[in-house]
Write an enzyme that holds these catalytic residues in place. Structure first.
Site, PDB file in Angstrom:
ATOM      1  CB  SER A   1      -0.911   0.033   1.233  1.00  0.00           C
ATOM      2  OG  SER A   1      -1.829  -1.025   1.224  1.00  0.00           O
TER       3      SER A   1
ATOM      4  CB  SER B   1      -1.384  -2.133  -3.936  1.00  0.00           C
ATOM      5  OG  SER B   1      -0.672  -1.012  -3.457  1.00  0.00           O
TER       6      SER B   1
ATOM      7  CG  ASP C   1      -1.714   1.898  -4.548  1.00  0.00           C
ATOM      8  OD1 ASP C   1      -0.731   1.782  -3.801  1.00  0.00           O
ATOM      9  OD2 ASP C   1      -2.032   1.062  -5.404  1.00  0.00           O
TER      10      ASP C   1
END
Length: 346
Positions: free
Chosen positions: A236, A274, A276
């Site tokens: 992340s 992830s 983001d």
């Protein structure tokens, strides 16, 4: 505690500059007037490498919210408070960053801290803003080591001076792009509609991909480090941007998008696993009777360039200023070595 600035060299100290815009005096998020940053670092090797980072705008509270926007480039994560930010276009608490499974304890501690302050007096509703990255490779994440006293220490020690980077606070146990990463920060000064403005960013870097430095691919083996097997593509990155330019929530959402886009410059994979996120807020309240006029949209290009450059530099700094860390299962990640990097770049 608020850790002292790291002795490791940042990108600019190595002669590596991103873009042409000038930085503020600290090249940090705290160059934006009214912003303070604090860290609590938890390091009990090899089991615990974790912590919390607090971004504290002056006077923010439920009765004095600040304009804000949020963007999820890939929403596999926990950014608490997102829906109210998207709905109302404001934040009403400091922004805290921490480890994934500690996020909920951190949010509760933030609520308690706010209710005790003048800004929270009489509040019957409060929207704590807490972001996270998963530091489970290098820390015992299931132990949820971040407690209320750690949150309060980060909030109470926050200052407007230089910001410690690398393996501190919420970045103590994070990794990115095959290297040990952590906290990175940078700032830019711009002219918007004839006025000076400052843009600052802070990143909690913990994402996969292959590092690019000023457009050149750099792997761990290129700089003499062992290659992790395999290099994970998930993870992340939390990017927080702030500005004293008078922007409304819609414009700050546009800024938050570009903060996430900037991760592509350094090689982010934006993988399935992830989270983001970009969060952008302003320290001035445009559109109010006593407030400034909103910056016209066609004057925002300089600010968009500023956030792209600042995020790229902040991620690079997070890799350069980190420290080698070994986790509870023997996994080790090394920071980006400065001299070897310069040799690769020629």
């Amino acid at each position: 505690m608020h850790a002292p600035p790291t002795a490791s060299r940042r990108a600019r100290e190595l002669g590596l500059t991103v873009g042409d815009l000038p930085t503020g005096p600290h090249n940090a998020l705290t160059d934006v007037p009214g912003i303070r940053v604090g860290h609590t670092t938890l390091s009990r090797p090899p089991r615990v490498h974790s912590g919390v980072t607090a971004i504290v705008p002056a006077g923010v509270g439920p009765g004095s919210p600040l304009p804000a926007g949020v963007f999820a480039g890939n929403g596999y994560g926990k950014l608490l408070g997102t829906t109210q930010i998207a709905e109302l276009g404001t934040i009403e608490t400091p922004v805290l960053l921490t480890s994934t499974l500690s996020a909920f304890r951190v949010a509760d501690a933030l609520v308690g801290w706010m209710l005790e302050r003048p800004e929270g007096a009489g509040a019957r509703s409060l929207n704590p803003v807490v972001g996270e990255c998963n530091d489970g490779l290098l820390s015992d994440i299931r132990s949820r080591p971040v407690r209320e006293e750690h949150v309060r220490a980060a909030l109470d020690s926050a200052s407007d001076g230089p910001v410690a980077g690398g393996s501190v606070g919420a970045g103590t146990g994070t990794v990115a792009l095959g290297f040990k990463a952590g906290i990175g920060t940078s700032s830019r000064r711009v002219r918007l509609a004839g006025e000076e403005a400052t843009l600052g960013v802070l990143v909690q870097a913990n994402f996969g991909g292959t590092l690019r430095v000023l457009g050149r691919t750099v792997t761990p083996s290129d700089v003499g480090l062992p290659t992790p097997e395999p290099i994970p593509d998930d993870g992340s990155c939390m990017v927080v941007a702030a500005t004293d330019a008078p922007l409304d929530a819609r414009q700050l959402t546009r800024l938050a998008r570009r903060a996430v886009y900037a991760l592509g410059r350094v090689g982010a994979a934006y993988a399935h696993g992830s989270g983001d996120y970009g969060l952008a807020f302003g320290t001035r309240r445009p559109g109010t009777p006593a407030g400034p006029a909103v910056v016209p949209d066609d004057s925002l290009d300089a600010l968009f360039v500023a956030v792209l450059d600042a995020v790229e530099e902040a991620v690079l700094d997070s890799l350069l200023t980190a420290t080698a860390t070994t986790g509870p299962r023997g996994d080790t990640r090394h920071p980006l070595p400065a001299e070897a990097l310069l040799a690769v770049l020629g």
